[in-house]
Design a protein around this motif. Structure first.
Motif, PDB file in Angstrom:
ATOM      1  N   ALA A  64       0.835  -1.207   0.000  1.00 41.12           N
ATOM      2  CA  ALA A  64       0.000   0.000   0.000  1.00 41.12           C
ATOM      3  C   ALA A  64       0.868   1.255   0.000  1.00 41.12           C
ATOM      4  CB  ALA A  64      -0.926  -0.009   1.208  1.00 41.12           C
ATOM      5  N   PHE A  65       1.965   1.216   0.755  1.00 38.56           N
ATOM      6  CA  PHE A  65       2.865   2.362   0.776  1.00 38.56           C
ATOM      7  C   PHE A  65       3.494   2.580  -0.600  1.00 38.56           C
ATOM      8  CE2 PHE A  65       7.327   3.743   1.102  1.00 38.56           C
ATOM      9  CZ  PHE A  65       7.127   5.040   1.548  1.00 38.56           C
ATOM     10  N   SER A  68       1.259   4.251  -3.097  1.00 39.57           N
ATOM     11  CA  SER A  68       0.710   5.563  -2.741  1.00 39.57           C
ATOM     12  C   SER A  68       1.434   6.690  -3.468  1.00 39.57           C
ATOM     13  CB  SER A  68       0.808   5.780  -1.230  1.00 39.57           C
ATOM     14  OG  SER A  68       2.155   5.840  -0.810  1.00 39.57           O
ATOM     15  N   ASP A  69       0.711   7.793  -3.627  1.00 33.79           N
ATOM     16  CA  ASP A  69       1.282   8.992  -4.244  1.00 33.79           C
ATOM     17  C   ASP A  69       1.900   9.920  -3.206  1.00 33.79           C
ATOM     18  OD1 ASP A  69       0.202   8.407  -6.937  1.00 33.79           O
ATOM     19  OD2 ASP A  69      -1.739   8.783  -5.985  1.00 33.79           O
ATOM     20  N   VAL A  70       1.297   9.945  -2.018  1.00 35.73           N
ATOM     21  CA  VAL A  70       1.690  10.896  -0.983  1.00 35.73           C
ATOM     22  C   VAL A  70       1.742  10.191   0.374  1.00 35.73           C
ATOM     23  CG1 VAL A  70       1.119  13.083   0.157  1.00 35.73           C
ATOM     24  CG2 VAL A  70       0.513  12.749  -2.256  1.00 35.73           C
ATOM     25  N   LEU A  71       2.785  10.492   1.148  1.00 33.93           N
ATOM     26  CA  LEU A  71       2.841  10.027   2.531  1.00 33.93           C
ATOM     27  C   LEU A  71       2.317  11.150   3.427  1.00 33.93           C
ATOM     28  CD1 LEU A  71       3.744   8.001   4.758  1.00 33.93           C
ATOM     29  CD2 LEU A  71       5.916   9.258   4.826  1.00 33.93           C
ATOM     30  N   VAL A  72       1.372  10.809   4.292  1.00 33.34           N
ATOM     31  CA  VAL A  72       0.825  11.773   5.243  1.00 33.34           C
ATOM     32  C   VAL A  72       1.179  11.299   6.648  1.00 33.34           C
ATOM     33  CG1 VAL A  72      -1.237  12.925   6.102  1.00 33.34           C
ATOM     34  CG2 VAL A  72      -1.077  12.286   3.678  1.00 33.34           C
ATOM     35  N   ARG A 162      11.776   6.498   4.074  1.00 33.77           N
ATOM     36  CA  ARG A 162      11.599   5.844   2.780  1.00 33.77           C
ATOM     37  C   ARG A 162      10.985   6.782   1.750  1.00 33.77           C
ATOM     38  NH1 ARG A 162      11.860   0.042   2.735  1.00 33.77           N
ATOM     39  NH2 ARG A 162      10.677   0.077   0.791  1.00 33.77           N
ATOM     40  N   ALA A 163      10.125   7.693   2.226  1.00 36.76           N
ATOM     41  CA  ALA A 163       9.431   8.599   1.305  1.00 36.76           C
ATOM     42  C   ALA A 163      10.282   9.802   0.920  1.00 36.76           C
ATOM     43  CB  ALA A 163       8.132   9.079   1.949  1.00 36.76           C
ATOM     44  N   PHE A 266      -0.944   7.398   1.774  1.00 34.57           N
ATOM     45  CA  PHE A 266      -0.580   6.448   2.823  1.00 34.57           C
ATOM     46  C   PHE A 266      -0.411   7.278   4.082  1.00 34.57           C
ATOM     47  CE2 PHE A 266       2.127   3.711   5.376  1.00 34.57           C
ATOM     48  CZ  PHE A 266       1.587   2.457   5.134  1.00 34.57           C
ATOM     49  N   ILE A 267      -1.273   7.043   5.073  1.00 32.22           N
ATOM     50  CA  ILE A 267      -1.340   7.895   6.257  1.00 32.22           C
ATOM     51  C   ILE A 267      -0.845   7.122   7.472  1.00 32.22           C
ATOM     52  CG2 ILE A 267      -2.858   9.249   7.741  1.00 32.22           C
ATOM     53  CD1 ILE A 267      -4.753   9.531   5.341  1.00 32.22           C
ATOM     54  N   VAL A 268       0.107   7.712   8.193  1.00 29.96           N
ATOM     55  CA  VAL A 268       0.641   7.092   9.406  1.00 29.96           C
ATOM     56  C   VAL A 268       0.332   8.010  10.590  1.00 29.96           C
ATOM     57  CG1 VAL A 268       2.408   5.668   8.339  1.00 29.96           C
ATOM     58  CG2 VAL A 268       2.922   8.046   8.814  1.00 29.96           C
ATOM     59  N   ILE A 269      -0.468   7.504  11.530  1.00 32.62           N
ATOM     60  CA  ILE A 269      -0.910   8.280  12.691  1.00 32.62           C
ATOM     61  C   ILE A 269      -0.740   7.422  13.937  1.00 32.62           C
ATOM     62  CG2 ILE A 269      -2.811   9.544  13.763  1.00 32.62           C
ATOM     63  CD1 ILE A 269      -4.129   9.776  11.066  1.00 32.62           C
TER      64      ILE A 269
END
Length: 294
Positions: A64-65, A68-72, A162-163, A266-269
């Motif tokens: 999924a990462f 993805s186009d954008v890391l949030v 990584r991003a 791809f959202i990491v919270i």
């Protein structure tokens, strides 16, 4: 008012990793897909301190990462700039000129703090001009690192690194906003006392949190981190509002704006923001988005 549950709220992301475990194919974790009429996102509940044994992560998460186009993240790429962060900390965490931490604490609490610092071989002179909130964050971090876990190995930082240079990185909050949550607490005596006390009694609570996270049991995490604390200490509700719910609403609003674009995020919270009936995910669902647990 006692601050033991307030500390759980503010430091929940730290607590979830302070009793070591391996991430394996059998660990469910906290992972969702969110879709709007235009954009889509995968959302991963993260932990901020870890070690090398957490890697590699599950194939579904990494796939999924990669797509993805954008890391949030909670923070943007600024969090990786150590020089900039050092300047912010130097400005924000020092007490006003001429003041020491002794000036902000009751004599008995200050005595306990000195005893703890001596026990840990931390020179008082090295921290006496530090704000109580930041010093308590440092003490908690030091405790976790003694168990072998480091911020540089945290799940969120893993994806940020990584991003960097490969994907757009967007932050939901600023570093200063997060920092001030701990610097602007009212009762320094209670904060210091409860931080020192919590270190002595933390292990059993951590084991339950870790087990719940490994099983992907968001309901049990909600019970441990929100429901039980509020039941035993109803007066703590304003601190849940400050540390969690208010931020959840702001994060969800920003994510909803992002999902108006035809991109995949791809959202990491921190996991504490993804549990309960006032979570980021609940807020997004109330806005009409489809939320699916993976």
């Amino acid at each position: 008012m006692r601050f033991s549950h307030t500390l759980k709220v503010g430091l929940s992301a730290l607590l979830l990793v302070s009793s070591g475990f391996l991430w394996s194919a059998e660990d469910k974790g906290l992972f969702w897909r969110v879709t709007s009429s235009v954009g889509s996102a995968h959302v991963l509940g993260t932990i901020h301190f870890a070690d090398k044994s957490f890697y590699p992560l599950r194939k579904e998460i990494m796939a999924a990462f990669e797509k993805s186009d954008v890391l949030v993240g909670e923070l943007d790429a600024e969090a990786l700039d150590s020089k900039k962060i050092a300047k912010i900390l130097a400005k924000e965490t020092r007490l006003p000129k001429g003041e020491t931490i002794e000036d902000h604490l009751d004599a008995a609490v200050y005595s306990k703090l000195k005893q703890y610092l001596q026990q840990e071989n931390v020179p008082l002179a090295s921290v006496e001009h530090t704000s109580p909130g930041w010093l308590m964050m440092q003490i908690m971090s030091r405790y976790i690192q003694k168990l072998g876990y480091k911020a540089k190995d945290g799940i969120d930082r893993h994806f940020m690194q990584r991003a960097q240079g490969n994907k757009e990185i967007v932050g939901l909050e600023t570093f200063v906003e997060q920092l001030r949550l701990f610097l602007e607490l009212d009762d320094a005596d209670a904060l210091v006392s409860e931080t020192l006390r919590s270190i002595e009694t933390m292990d059993s609570a951590l084991a339950a949190l870790v087990d719940s996270w490994k099983k992907g049991d968001d309901k049990q995490l909600e019970l441990l981190l929100i429901k039980e604390p509020l039941l035993s200490e109803p007066k703590a509700k304003p601190y849940f509002e400050r540390f969690i719910w208010q931020r959840n609403r702001k994060m969800a609003k920003k994510i909803s704006t992002l999902l108006k674009e035809p991109k995949h995020y791809f959202i990491v919270i921190g996991s504490g923001h993804l549990i309960g009936d006032q979570s980021v995910l609940t807020e997004l669902a109330s806005m009409g988005m489809q939320v699916e647990r993976l």
